[in-house]
Write a protein that holds these residues in place. Structure first.
Motif, mmCIF file in Angstrom:
data_model
loop_
_atom_site.group_PDB
_atom_site.id
_atom_site.type_symbol
_atom_site.label_atom_id
_atom_site.label_comp_id
_atom_site.label_asym_id
_atom_site.label_seq_id
_atom_site.Cartn_x
_atom_site.Cartn_y
_atom_site.Cartn_z
ATOM 1 N N GLN A 95 34.392 2.955 21.301
ATOM 2 C CA GLN A 95 33.721 3.956 20.219
ATOM 3 C C GLN A 95 33.546 5.270 20.947
ATOM 4 N N LYS A 96 33.868 6.524 20.253
ATOM 5 C CA LYS A 96 33.742 7.957 20.999
ATOM 6 C C LYS A 96 32.908 8.360 19.776
ATOM 7 N N TYR A 97 31.818 9.077 20.640
ATOM 8 C CA TYR A 97 30.662 9.922 19.766
ATOM 9 C C TYR A 97 30.752 11.379 20.058
ATOM 10 N N GLY A 98 31.088 12.369 19.281
ATOM 11 C CA GLY A 98 31.193 13.555 19.443
ATOM 12 C C GLY A 98 29.878 14.411 19.763
ATOM 13 N N GLY A 99 29.917 15.538 19.909
ATOM 14 C CA GLY A 99 28.718 16.582 20.280
ATOM 15 C C GLY A 99 27.660 16.089 19.106
ATOM 16 N N THR A 100 28.109 16.367 17.786
ATOM 17 C CA THR A 100 26.885 16.285 16.815
ATOM 18 C C THR A 100 26.302 14.930 16.913
ATOM 19 N N TYR A 107 33.958 8.650 16.175
ATOM 20 C CA TYR A 107 32.764 8.879 15.443
ATOM 21 C C TYR A 107 32.362 10.403 15.622
ATOM 22 N N THR A 108 32.402 11.018 14.273
ATOM 23 C CA THR A 108 32.239 12.439 14.251
ATOM 24 C C THR A 108 31.227 12.755 12.999
ATOM 25 N N ASP A 109 31.094 13.973 12.738
ATOM 26 C CA ASP A 109 30.312 14.371 11.515
ATOM 27 C C ASP A 109 30.880 14.570 10.263
ATOM 28 N N VAL A 110 32.131 14.256 10.056
ATOM 29 C CA VAL A 110 32.761 13.793 8.759
ATOM 30 C C VAL A 110 33.328 12.541 8.702
ATOM 31 N N ASP A 111 33.556 11.858 7.370
ATOM 32 C CA ASP A 111 33.650 10.572 7.452
ATOM 33 C C ASP A 111 35.180 10.073 7.243
ATOM 34 N N GLY A 112 35.991 11.155 8.169
ATOM 35 C CA GLY A 112 37.354 10.828 7.939
ATOM 36 C C GLY A 112 38.107 11.925 8.347
ATOM 37 N N VAL A 113 39.510 11.916 8.055
ATOM 38 C CA VAL A 113 40.629 12.819 8.259
ATOM 39 C C VAL A 113 40.796 13.245 6.713
ATOM 40 N N TYR A 114 40.578 14.532 6.518
ATOM 41 C CA TYR A 114 40.658 15.005 5.145
ATOM 42 C C TYR A 114 42.233 15.773 5.073
ATOM 43 N N THR A 115 42.424 16.120 3.699
ATOM 44 C CA THR A 115 43.692 16.705 3.389
ATOM 45 C C THR A 115 43.678 18.396 4.186
ATOM 46 N N THR A 116 42.223 18.798 4.272
ATOM 47 C CA THR A 116 42.170 20.038 5.041
ATOM 48 C C THR A 116 40.619 19.867 5.432
ATOM 49 N N ASP A 117 40.151 20.908 6.240
ATOM 50 C CA ASP A 117 38.858 20.699 6.678
ATOM 51 C C ASP A 117 37.722 20.779 5.585
ATOM 52 N N PRO A 118 37.043 19.848 5.463
ATOM 53 C CA PRO A 118 36.310 19.664 4.196
ATOM 54 C C PRO A 118 34.950 20.693 4.335
ATOM 55 N N ASN A 119 34.883 21.459 5.448
ATOM 56 C CA ASN A 119 33.716 22.456 5.791
ATOM 57 C C ASN A 119 34.279 23.956 5.184
ATOM 58 N N VAL A 120 35.522 23.748 4.715
ATOM 59 C CA VAL A 120 36.395 25.115 4.258
ATOM 60 C C VAL A 120 36.714 24.883 2.795
ATOM 61 N N ALA A 139 43.426 21.565 13.211
ATOM 62 C CA ALA A 139 42.402 20.499 12.724
ATOM 63 C C ALA A 139 41.701 19.899 14.029
ATOM 64 N N LYS A 140 40.407 20.379 14.285
ATOM 65 C CA LYS A 140 39.888 19.894 15.484
ATOM 66 C C LYS A 140 39.221 18.490 15.366
ATOM 67 N N VAL A 141 39.401 17.819 14.117
ATOM 68 C CA VAL A 141 38.992 16.582 14.305
ATOM 69 C C VAL A 141 39.342 15.532 15.470
ATOM 70 N N LEU A 142 40.748 15.772 15.737
ATOM 71 C CA LEU A 142 41.112 15.045 16.817
ATOM 72 C C LEU A 142 41.940 16.115 17.685
ATOM 73 N N LYS A 152 24.423 20.810 11.080
ATOM 74 C CA LYS A 152 24.332 21.992 11.914
ATOM 75 C C LYS A 152 24.867 21.599 13.165
ATOM 76 N N LYS A 153 25.938 22.650 13.389
ATOM 77 C CA LYS A 153 26.780 22.510 14.636
ATOM 78 C C LYS A 153 26.176 23.315 15.807
HETATM 79 P P1 ADP Z 1 32.889 16.144 17.181
HETATM 80 O O1 ADP Z 1 32.200 17.001 18.018
HETATM 81 O O2 ADP Z 1 32.487 15.178 16.807
HETATM 82 O O3 ADP Z 1 34.174 15.818 18.447
HETATM 83 P P2 ADP Z 1 34.469 18.257 16.014
HETATM 84 O O4 ADP Z 1 33.847 19.423 15.400
HETATM 85 O O5 ADP Z 1 35.418 18.326 17.232
HETATM 86 O O6 ADP Z 1 33.450 16.837 16.294
HETATM 87 O O7 ADP Z 1 35.592 17.777 14.914
HETATM 88 C C1 ADP Z 1 35.118 17.328 13.749
HETATM 89 C C2 ADP Z 1 35.291 18.790 12.677
HETATM 90 O O8 ADP Z 1 36.740 19.041 12.475
HETATM 91 C C3 ADP Z 1 34.500 18.579 11.369
HETATM 92 O O9 ADP Z 1 33.456 18.986 11.166
HETATM 93 C C4 ADP Z 1 35.638 19.563 10.613
HETATM 94 O O10 ADP Z 1 35.172 20.792 10.306
HETATM 95 C C5 ADP Z 1 36.858 19.851 11.529
HETATM 96 N N1 ADP Z 1 38.039 19.384 10.881
HETATM 97 C C6 ADP Z 1 39.119 20.300 10.671
HETATM 98 N N2 ADP Z 1 40.203 19.945 9.904
HETATM 99 C C7 ADP Z 1 39.728 18.852 9.340
HETATM 100 C C8 ADP Z 1 40.394 17.589 8.753
HETATM 101 N N3 ADP Z 1 41.703 17.758 8.097
HETATM 102 N N4 ADP Z 1 39.644 16.534 8.307
HETATM 103 C C9 ADP Z 1 38.319 16.408 8.896
HETATM 104 N N5 ADP Z 1 37.827 17.440 9.515
HETATM 105 C C10 ADP Z 1 38.382 18.596 9.875
#
Ligand code: ADP
Ligand code: ASP
Ligand code: MG
Length: 416
Positions: A6-11, A172-185, A208-211, A415-416
């Motif tokens: 299990q990996k937990y990110g900064g948030t 494990y991160t602050d969004v609940d999966g990979v989205y079609t694009t950044d859900p924060n945008v 897409a910095k989610v991974l 909040k990041k």
């Molecule tokens: P962590 O600190 O957990 O590693 P990151 O900030 O590195 O988290 O990555 C998570 C962020 O990636 C999300 O908050 C979101 O804004 C961004 N992101 C960009 N593209 C996507 C995508 N396609 N699906 C989900 N998240 C995305």
């Protein structure tokens, strides 16, 4: 009984309350009978703070010393998470990268993992403990501390999962999966249940910095089942897995943007064989990754070369290219760090035509000028003015039929 990383990110480890939540989740998995390895990042904002300290001293830091400094963020997190697990009655032991011998090459700030001592991790797991391992860091064969590049804890987690042959790696991160694009945008981004390794690789490399991109490479190479989930919910998340037929039916499956690139121009370089090899060879020697390259048609025996690099590499790249340009008697080297790259990605593009043309039409209809273009079999990228990033992402998301239902209430953004 499964073996889970299990990996937990900064948030997710942003404060001690959140660390207690991480401890609860790890213990819950262990209570189900699983053996659990936890990989953690630095607390959110900490790596940036450390890099800020470096910058206060120098613009051109010795990279060995910089890694020595930025790697410390994760050391605090592992100790605190291990303590949180113990405080909840569990057994845990923390590890620095060097303590489970995450051996890397010596490319400071973007080192690549060569090997991991799986036995040291198994010794702890076999005693019924949870192993809590620092992400992002390793050690080279001379004993120097190295780091794996921004977002590198993802790569640590997947590399460990591959080394110990884990049944699953959960990010494990602050969004609940990979989205079609950044859900924060894009508020109408849709969560994907599954995404192919290949598409995820493209999205990750395009911003897409989610991974982190290397984590997807590892997962693909070693066939690690990789999940992206939220540490704040019980949503099943997104599975990153091999491609299947149904995925090919979707032309564009995701949109990425990157505001962390910069562009360099080498003006007036002689139009003769070997020039590009010299410039890009010198950049390669310094491990600087070049992305989009455009060469203008020659005029009076000279031409202009433009290319993009990560903004973090701009100073280094300018120095390197400046030296070569002098040898080549080029007219000038210029740079611009105000660019954004927008990309559309989909394995279905292989069998469909007109996708790039549609992208250009959509951007044009929003009055957005395309400055550079690059394509691969499954992606099209355009460099544009960064002030149009959000507009471009949303317009393309709608035009390629990716929009989900309009959100009922505004999404809660952590909040990041
Ligand atoms: P962590 O600190 O957990 O590693 P990151 O900030 O590195 O988290 O990555 C998570 C962020 O990636 C999300 O908050 C979101 O804004 C961004 N992101 C960009 N593209 C996507 C995508 N396609 N699906 C989900 N998240 C995305
Ligand atoms: N702490 C590192 C960073 O901020 C690594 C990570 O979070 O994955 O980039
Ligand atoms: Mg990350």
């Amino acid at each position: 009984m499964a073996l889970i990383v299990q990996k937990y990110g900064g948030t997710s480890v942003g404060d001690t309350e959140r660390m207690k939540n991480v401890a609860r989740r790890a213990l819950a998995a262990q209570a189900k009978g699983h053996r659990v390895v936890v990989v953690v990042s630095a607390m959110s904002g900490e790596t940036n703070r450390l890099l800020g300290l470096v910058k206060q001293i120098t613009d051109r830091p010795d990279e060995r010393e910089q890694d020595q400094i930025v790697a410390t963020g994760e050391q605090v997190s592992i100790g605190l998470v291990a303590l949180a697990i113990q405080a909840q009655g569990g057994k845990a032991q923390s590890f620095l990268g060097s303590q489970c011998r995450i051996v890397t090459d010596s490319t400071f700030s973007k080192a690549r993992i060569k090997s991991i001592d799986a036995d040291s991790i198994f010794r702890v797991l076999d005693e019924g403990r949870i192993a809590v391992i620092a992400g992002f860091q390793g050690i080279d064969e001379h004993g120097n501390v190295t780091t794996l590049g921004r977002g590198g804890s993802d790569t640590t987690a997947v590399a460990i999962a591959a080394a110990i042959k884990a049944d699953a790696c959960e990010i494990y991160t602050d969004v609940d999966g990979v989205y079609t694009t950044d859900p924060n945008v894009a508020p109408r981004a849709r969560k994907l249940d599954r995404i192919s390794y290949e598409e995820m690789l493209e999205l990750a490399s395009l911003g897409a910095k989610v991974l982190q991109i290397r984590s997807v490479e590892f997962a693909m190479k070693y066939r690690v089942p990789l999940w992206v989930k939220s540490s704040f919910s019980d949503d099943p998340g997104t599975l990153v897995c091999p491609e299947d037929q149904a995925m090919e039916d979707v032309v564009v499956s995701g949109i990425a943007y990157d505001k962390n690139d910069a562009r360099l121009w080498v003006r007036g370089v002689p139009d003769k064989p070997g020039v590009a090899a010299k410039i890009f060879g010198a950049l390669d020697e310094k491990a600087i990754v070049v992305d989009i390259i455009v060469q203008n048609p020659p005029h009076d025996g000279v031409c202009d070369l433009a290319f993009t690099v990560a903004r973090a590499d701009l100073t280094k790249a300018t120095d390197v290219v400046g030296k070569v340009a002098k040898q080549l008697k080029a007219r000038a080297v210029e740079s611009d760090d105000r660019i954004a790259k927008i990309s559309i990605v989909g394995v279905g593009m292989r069998n469909h035509s007109g996708v790039a043309a549609k992208m250009f039409r959509v951007l044009a209809s929003e009055g957005i000028n395309v400055q550079m273009i690059s394509t691969s079999e499954i992606r099209v990228s355009c460099v544009i003015d960064p002030k149009y990033t959000e507009l471009a992402v949303q317009a393309l998301h709608t035009a390629f039929g990716l929009d989900g239902p309009a959100p009922v209430a505004a999404k809660k953004k952590s909040k990041k």
